[in-house]
Design an enzyme around this catalytic site. Structure first.
Site, PDB file in Angstrom:
ATOM      1  N   LYS A  12      21.857  -7.055  13.622  1.00 53.68           N
ATOM      2  CA  LYS A  12      20.867  -5.456  13.351  1.00 53.68           C
ATOM      3  C   LYS A  12      20.276  -7.033  12.707  1.00 53.68           C
ATOM      4  O   LYS A  12      18.901  -6.414  12.780  1.00 53.68           O
ATOM      5  CB  LYS A  12      21.090  -4.553  13.046  1.00 53.68           C
ATOM      6  N   TYR A  70      28.435  -6.478  14.167  1.00 57.21           N
ATOM      7  CA  TYR A  70      27.546  -5.856  14.300  1.00 57.21           C
ATOM      8  C   TYR A  70      26.506  -5.814  13.508  1.00 57.21           C
ATOM      9  O   TYR A  70      24.770  -6.106  13.813  1.00 57.21           O
ATOM     10  CB  TYR A  70      27.633  -4.855  14.490  1.00 57.21           C
ATOM     11  N   SER A  95      19.420  -0.439  12.218  1.00 55.36           N
ATOM     12  CA  SER A  95      20.507   0.353  11.837  1.00 55.36           C
ATOM     13  C   SER A  95      20.859   0.775  10.419  1.00 55.36           C
ATOM     14  O   SER A  95      20.168  -0.031  10.043  1.00 55.36           O
ATOM     15  CB  SER A  95      22.206   0.168  12.070  1.00 55.36           C
TER      16      SER A  95
END
Ligand code: NAD
Ligand code: UD1
Length: 346
Positions: free
Chosen positions: A152, A148, A124
């Site tokens: 990643k 989050y 992302s």
């Protein structure tokens, strides 16, 4: 050539499944249905006229994963499975670390055991944190501001270490900007649980009458109209980038990172105005405080994907709005079905 699609019942994975099937790949789809509905699998089959096996497996279940790899001769894996809600990740960080990181480690261990070493990973643009300038290219410094984003970033690093330890791996890290839109048929699309966190699903739920008014988070950013600017990319363009990455891995060794964005930034108000004019639906909105953790401007330099993969986003903002609305209008309550009936037993 059989590709394993993890998280294939979800928003992006379901569109990738359609694109893979339409391009002659065989697929096996895996999803624990924690954030998706089995009806999306039926829709993929309906849209493509093709059948494929679906397994309601959790990546945390190593035993079931091994059984799957023993059964099929996978050539590569497209790995979409993961939890993705930023706010929720702050509330339940351990779930996010466990699900996303342990899930990916399990997957890679089983892939290595069965000599399946081609992986396309959903990363992302969140790994760029608060970028110093735009457009953002792949060499920008990386950081994360929430659990989050850290999953990643950590998974990217784990995959780089994996490659250093064994150079027979071929890995594409795809950094998505802001995927929106839906398949043009209106049969598959984004189906958020509860109140949407992201802008486009919120706009379309206002349009369909499920929400009264959109709150625009901040109108004092240094942008052309004061609202946040993002690189919105049509989900179908995005998944086409995955097929290009897969082809690249067939012919090239190594681990490579690619931005998947259009290279153009549009503001929140640009998106609202375009949505209103394309759909003729009124979107009432009010300006409120900035959302904690938000950045002002984010858009990609997508040249590397163009040069190396031969991929470019083609769909414009109007098409993104049209297709989102087509999906929302035809499915006001999403897929609406329960997950009780499972299609295949392992
Ligand atoms: P999604 O939630 O619609 O799809 C993810 C799917 O993974 C869901 O169907 C969920 O049930 C499944 N899943 C989650 N944990 C699992 C596990 N342990 N085992 C098996 N299945 C599991 O999300 P999406 O928008 O399709 O995103 C796909 C991927 O792309 C995610 O990894 C996400 O972090 C990443 N991504 C998404 C965006 C975005 O804006 N949608 C942006 C950047 C990156
Ligand atoms: C969010 C995530 C990011 C993730 C990305 C793609 C946060 C803080 N960041 O990014 O980690 O990679 O989604 O899934 O959640 N907006 C409104 N009103 C709303 C919703 C959004 O004004 O109701 C604005 C936001 O302030 C922002 C823009 O719309 O300026 C886009 O927001 P959103 O769709 O949530 O995406 P990102 O913030 O880019």
């Amino acid at each position: 050539m059989t590709i394993l699609v993890t998280g294939g019942a979800g928003y992006i994975g379901s569109h990738a499944a359609v694109e893979l099937l339409n391009n002659g790949y065989d697929i096996v789809l895996l999803d624990n249905l924690s954030n998706s509905q089995i009806e999306s699998i039926n829709r993929i089959k309906e849209l493509t006229g093709k059948d494929f096996p679906f397994y309601p497996i959790d990546l945390l279940n190593r035993g079931e994963l091994e059984t799957l790899f023993a059964k099929y001769d996978f050539k590569a894996v497209m790995h979409f499975a993961g939890l993705k809600a930023v706010g929720e990740s702050v509330e339940i960080p351990l779930n996010y670390y466990h699900n996303n990181i342990t899930g990916t480690i399990n997957l890679c261990e089983v892939m290595a055991k069965y000599e399946v070493k081609k992986l396309v990973f959903s990363s992302s643009a969140t790994v760029y944190g608060n970028p110093e300038r735009v457009p953002i290219d792949e060499s920008f410094p990386l950081s994360a501001t929430n659990p989050y984003g850290r999953t990643k970033l950590m998974i990217e690093e784990i995959l780089r270490d994996l490659y250093v330890s064994d150079s027979t791996w071929r890995i594409a890290l795809l950094r998505y900007f802001n995927p929106i839109g839906a398949h043009e048929s209106g049969r598959i699309g984004e189906n958020p649980n509860g109140i949407p966190n992201n802008l486009m699903p919120y706009i379309s739920q206002v349009a369909i009458g499920k929400r009264e008014m959109l709150s625009v988070f901040g109108n004092d950013y240094e942008t052309h109209d004061g609202t946040g600017v993002r690189d919105f990319i049509h989900v179908v363009d995005l998944v086409r980038g995955h097929l290009k990455a897969l082809q690249y891995l067939e012919n090239n060794e190594g681990i490579e990172t690619f931005n998947l964005g259009t290279g153009t930034g549009y503001s929140v108000l640009d998106l609202i105005n375009t949505f209103q004019s394309v759909t003729s639906q009124k979107i009432p909105y009010q300006f409120v405080e900035r959302r904690a953790g938000d950045i002002g401007i984010c858009f990609a330099n997508p040249e590397k994907a163009d040069k190396v993969l031969g991929w470019k986003a083609e769909k414009n903002l109007e098409e993104m709005c049209r297709d989102t609305w087509n999906w929302q209008r035809n499915n006001p309550n999403g897929y609406e079905t329960s997950n009780d009936i499972l299609l295949h037993e392992i």
